[in-house]
Scaffold this motif. Structure first.
Motif, PDB file in Angstrom:
ATOM      1  N   GLU A 334      10.509 -10.868   2.914  1.00 30.34           N
ATOM      2  CA  GLU A 334      10.919 -12.125   3.536  1.00 30.34           C
ATOM      3  C   GLU A 334      11.675 -11.895   4.836  1.00 30.34           C
ATOM      4  O   GLU A 334      11.698 -12.758   5.713  1.00 30.34           O
ATOM      5  CB  GLU A 334      11.778 -12.954   2.576  1.00 30.34           C
ATOM      6  CG  GLU A 334      13.088 -12.340   2.163  1.00 30.34           C
ATOM      7  CD  GLU A 334      12.976 -11.396   0.978  1.00 30.34           C
ATOM      8  OE1 GLU A 334      14.009 -11.061   0.388  1.00 30.34           O
ATOM      9  OE2 GLU A 334      11.837 -10.992   0.646  1.00 30.34           O
ATOM     10  N   ALA A 337       9.026 -11.738   7.374  1.00 27.21           N
ATOM     11  CA  ALA A 337       8.410 -13.060   7.509  1.00 27.21           C
ATOM     12  C   ALA A 337       9.282 -13.978   8.369  1.00 27.21           C
ATOM     13  O   ALA A 337       8.792 -14.668   9.268  1.00 27.21           O
ATOM     14  CB  ALA A 337       8.186 -13.679   6.127  1.00 27.21           C
ATOM     15  N   VAL A 467       3.405  -7.390   4.189  1.00 25.72           N
ATOM     16  CA  VAL A 467       4.176  -8.318   5.027  1.00 25.72           C
ATOM     17  C   VAL A 467       4.811  -7.553   6.180  1.00 25.72           C
ATOM     18  O   VAL A 467       4.820  -8.014   7.329  1.00 25.72           O
ATOM     19  CB  VAL A 467       5.239  -9.055   4.201  1.00 25.72           C
ATOM     20  CG1 VAL A 467       6.175  -9.848   5.116  1.00 25.72           C
ATOM     21  CG2 VAL A 467       4.585 -10.006   3.206  1.00 25.72           C
ATOM     22  N   GLU A 470       2.324  -6.932   8.966  1.00 24.87           N
ATOM     23  CA  GLU A 470       1.679  -8.140   9.487  1.00 24.87           C
ATOM     24  C   GLU A 470       0.299  -8.416   8.905  1.00 24.87           C
ATOM     25  O   GLU A 470      -0.457  -9.214   9.443  1.00 24.87           O
ATOM     26  CB  GLU A 470       1.572  -8.111  11.018  1.00 24.87           C
ATOM     27  CG  GLU A 470       2.880  -8.272  11.736  1.00 24.87           C
ATOM     28  CD  GLU A 470       2.700  -8.529  13.216  1.00 24.87           C
ATOM     29  OE1 GLU A 470       2.793  -9.697  13.633  1.00 24.87           O
ATOM     30  OE2 GLU A 470       2.453  -7.552  13.953  1.00 24.87           O
ATOM     31  N   ASP A 473       1.549 -12.839   5.736  1.00 26.05           N
ATOM     32  CA  ASP A 473       2.636 -13.653   6.263  1.00 26.05           C
ATOM     33  C   ASP A 473       3.014 -14.648   5.179  1.00 26.05           C
ATOM     34  O   ASP A 473       2.351 -14.733   4.147  1.00 26.05           O
ATOM     35  CB  ASP A 473       2.198 -14.371   7.534  1.00 26.05           C
ATOM     36  CG  ASP A 473       3.370 -14.697   8.454  1.00 26.05           C
ATOM     37  OD1 ASP A 473       4.516 -14.670   7.970  1.00 26.05           O
ATOM     38  OD2 ASP A 473       3.127 -14.964   9.642  1.00 26.05           O
ATOM     39  N   THR A 474       4.084 -15.410   5.382  1.00 24.29           N
ATOM     40  CA  THR A 474       4.497 -16.387   4.384  1.00 24.29           C
ATOM     41  C   THR A 474       4.539 -17.778   4.984  1.00 24.29           C
ATOM     42  O   THR A 474       4.830 -17.956   6.169  1.00 24.29           O
ATOM     43  CB  THR A 474       5.889 -16.054   3.812  1.00 24.29           C
ATOM     44  OG1 THR A 474       6.843 -16.009   4.872  1.00 24.29           O
ATOM     45  CG2 THR A 474       5.873 -14.730   3.088  1.00 24.29           C
ATOM     46  N   GLY A 483      -2.150 -12.438   7.472  1.00 24.75           N
ATOM     47  CA  GLY A 483      -1.508 -12.234   8.757  1.00 24.75           C
ATOM     48  C   GLY A 483      -2.484 -11.730   9.801  1.00 24.75           C
ATOM     49  O   GLY A 483      -3.666 -11.491   9.526  1.00 24.75           O
TER      50      GLY A 483
END
Length: 590
Positions: A334, A337, A467, A470, A473-474, A483
């Motif tokens: 996160e 993100a 994440v 890349e 993604d969130t 991503g």
């Protein structure tokens, strides 16, 4: 006068028999009147390169520095060494006396902030008695490529050029090649004026690990590291919560520091920390640049720093005395993100550079090679392959090729609609036909149940990895989506390698007592009470809101944000939106 000729003065003023590292080279250039950029690691003695000349020169050295706290710390040290030093800041009551002392030639050092230094009043003061040297501390602040750009630094060049015969010395601990080149241009220093002392801090042990249960991880780390320490937290609220948790878990003195505190409170926290032998501060990055404390034994990051440059500078606040120190970074998917979401808020010209900074951080947290070597290569050095004093050297992780699993995971994210959290995607991949999976027909997808055995335990670590690089993604509500780097991985055009995840130890193996957060734990009971209220309000059974297992995970991991809460299995986007804030509010109270 050469640096060698100043050795008796070095001994009498500072008590040193010889210069360290490149100090002598810098002092040689300063005494010869040449413009210089000195890039020296924290703890290498940058301040001595202008404080010693200040004693030797007949005129005053003007030091331009960005923080009042930093100036006053250095002021105290200079005065203790017998140097006639003063500062012109907004909190100095003797402003008029200091100006007069400068006019009368009674000062060796004068500290001033860039915004005050560029005013006409200060230039007029200097015109009456030109300084012997301009020293520009934290010089990376002059560069838009630097990690801490400050527009006021850009206004210094006219002041410097108004006194062409006065040498200028720019100093920083943190500047990559591009930033170094920009500093030279912005401050009018020739290319051959660069003195690069290197970036290695061999006494600092670097550790980087996924953030699983941050308060517990940090408490264990602190227990193993007696002495003063700094814990950097991403938010102001986070510093307050973390201070309370760590004080209770460690029995140590822990104080929070952030810009939202009143000035008196900030000053007290800083004072107590500087004076302490074992104090701990949980702080935002507002804390540290102004702290001249050599015996900090550890620096921990509870979240991802802004850049490798920031990480290097912040961890460099540990072990400035040369004794062993530790640096720990906890990171989560996160973090990346959120950082990438913020890229859209930047001017177009800065996006590519900031994305490159994030990718460099991703490489640092993911690497199975020597972290110190990767860090030093970022700054243009050619280090040995292994340092012997970072986590990947001391306990080398196995390297796993998870390219096929990555394809499965990315496919599941795509086929489920790019809106569900990691827990739901994991349930689909491992073939768990629960109510949510069945209701959406996801048990009919081709990706349902295609991961089993040992592969299943790698899903969550792989989400973090993807994440970070890349490929994932969130969404705003914590769901996963593909991503910008997903396509080549899906097509098998790029391998995905990751470190073997550490085996999760039980509390008994860590030396603890009973299992974490059993029924009867106050926080767990408070979460259950909240669930009862919410379920009554919604007219559904409590288990529809969240199962007990989800509440136990909340009580154990203590998420502080929606993104962290969304990472817990069983917390989907809709429940996060409907009830997430209510549970986060309860957690903050404990």
């Amino acid at each position: 006068m050469s640096a060698e000729a100043l050795l008796p003065l070095l001994k009498s003023t500072f008590g040193f028999d010889a210069f360290r590292g490149r100090q002598g080279d810098v002092v040689d250039r300063v005494m010869a009147g040449m413009h210089t950029l000195a890039v020296m690691p924290t703890g290498a003695g940058k301040s001595l390169t202008y404080q010693l000349p200040a004693v030797a020169f007949s005129g005053c050295v003007v030091v331009i520095s960005p923080l009042i706290a930093l100036m006053h710390d250095q002021l105290r040290g200079a005065r203790a060494a017998g140097i006639r030093a003063a500062s012109l800041t907004s909190v100095d009551a003797d402003f008029a006396d200091t100006r007069q002392a400068y006019r009368d030639g009674e000062l060796d050092l004068l500290y001033i902030a860039p915004e005050r230094a560029t005013g006409e009043g200060f230039r007029a003061l200097l015109a009456a008695r030109p300084p012997a040297l301009f020293a520009i501390d934290e010089a990376h602040c002059v560069s838009e490529w630097g990690h801490d750009f400050r527009p006021d630094y850009r206004l210094l060049r006219p002041l410097l050029d108004a006194f062409p015969a006065v040498p200028r010395l720019a100093l920083t601990a943190t500047a990559d090649r591009h930033t170094r080149e920009d500093i030279l241009v912005q401050l009018g220093i020739p290319a051959d004026g660069l003195v690069l002392a290197g970036f290695d801090r061999p006494n600092i042990r670097y550790r980087v690990t996924p953030r699983i249960s941050p308060a517990r991880q940090l408490a264990d780390f602190i227990a193993a590291n007696p002495g003063p320490g700094i814990v950097y937290c991403p938010t102001r609220d986070g510093t307050e919560r973390m201070a309370a948790r760590l004080a209770g878990a460690t029995g140590r003195s822990v104080a929070a520091y952030h810009a939202g505190l009143d000035p008196e409170r900030r000053a007290r926290v800083q004072h107590d920390f500087v004076a302490s032998e074992d104090g701990i501060v949980t702080a935002t990055v507002a804390f540290g640049m102004g702290i001249d404390k050599p015996d900090v034994r550890f620096v921990a990051h509870a979240g991802l720093p802004k850049s490798i440059e920031s990480y290097y500078q912040e961890t460099g606040r540990a072990g400035r005395d040369g004794d062993p120190a530790e640096a720990l970074m906890l990171w989560g998917a996160e973090d990346f993100a959120r950082a990438r979401m913020r890229l859209s808020e930047l001017p177009e010209a800065r996006i590519a550079g900031e994305r490159a900074r994030l990718n460099a951080l991703a490489a640092l947290v993911e690497t199975v090679e020597c972290r110190r070597a990767l860090l030093l290569r970022h700054f243009g050095e050619d280090p040995p392959e292994r340092c012997g004093n970072c986590d990947t050297c001391l306990d080398p992780p196995a390297r796993l090729d998870v390219s096929v699993l990555a394809q499965k995971l990315l496919s599941a994210v795509y086929r489920t609609g790019q809106s569900f959290g990691a827990g739901h995607v994991e349930a689909v991949l491992t073939g768990k036909r629960d109510e949510r999976v069945a209701a959406r027909g996801h048990d009919k997808l081709s990706v349902f149940g295609i991961v089993e055995g040992e592969e299943a335990r790698l899903i969550k670590p792989l989400v973090r990895t993807l994440v970070a690089r890349e490929a994932l993604d969130t969404t705003e509500h914590g769901g996963l989506m593909l991503g910008r780097a997903a396509r080549p991985l899906l097509k098998g055009e790029a391998p995905v390698l990751m470190a073997e995840p550490p085996v999760k130890r039980t509390r008994r193996e860590r030396g603890g007592g009973a299992a974490a957060n059993p029924v009867g734990d106050p926080l767990f009971d408070a979460l259950r009470a909240t669930r009862r209220d919410l379920s009554a309000e919604a007219g559904v059974p409590p288990y529809v809101v969240f199962h007990d297992a989800v509440l136990r995970a909340m009580a154990s991991e203590r998420p502080a944000t929606r993104a962290e809460l969304a990472a817990i299995p069983g917390v989907g986007a809709k429940k996060l939106e409907a009830w997430g804030d209510a549970f986060l509010a309860v957690i903050r109270q404990y």
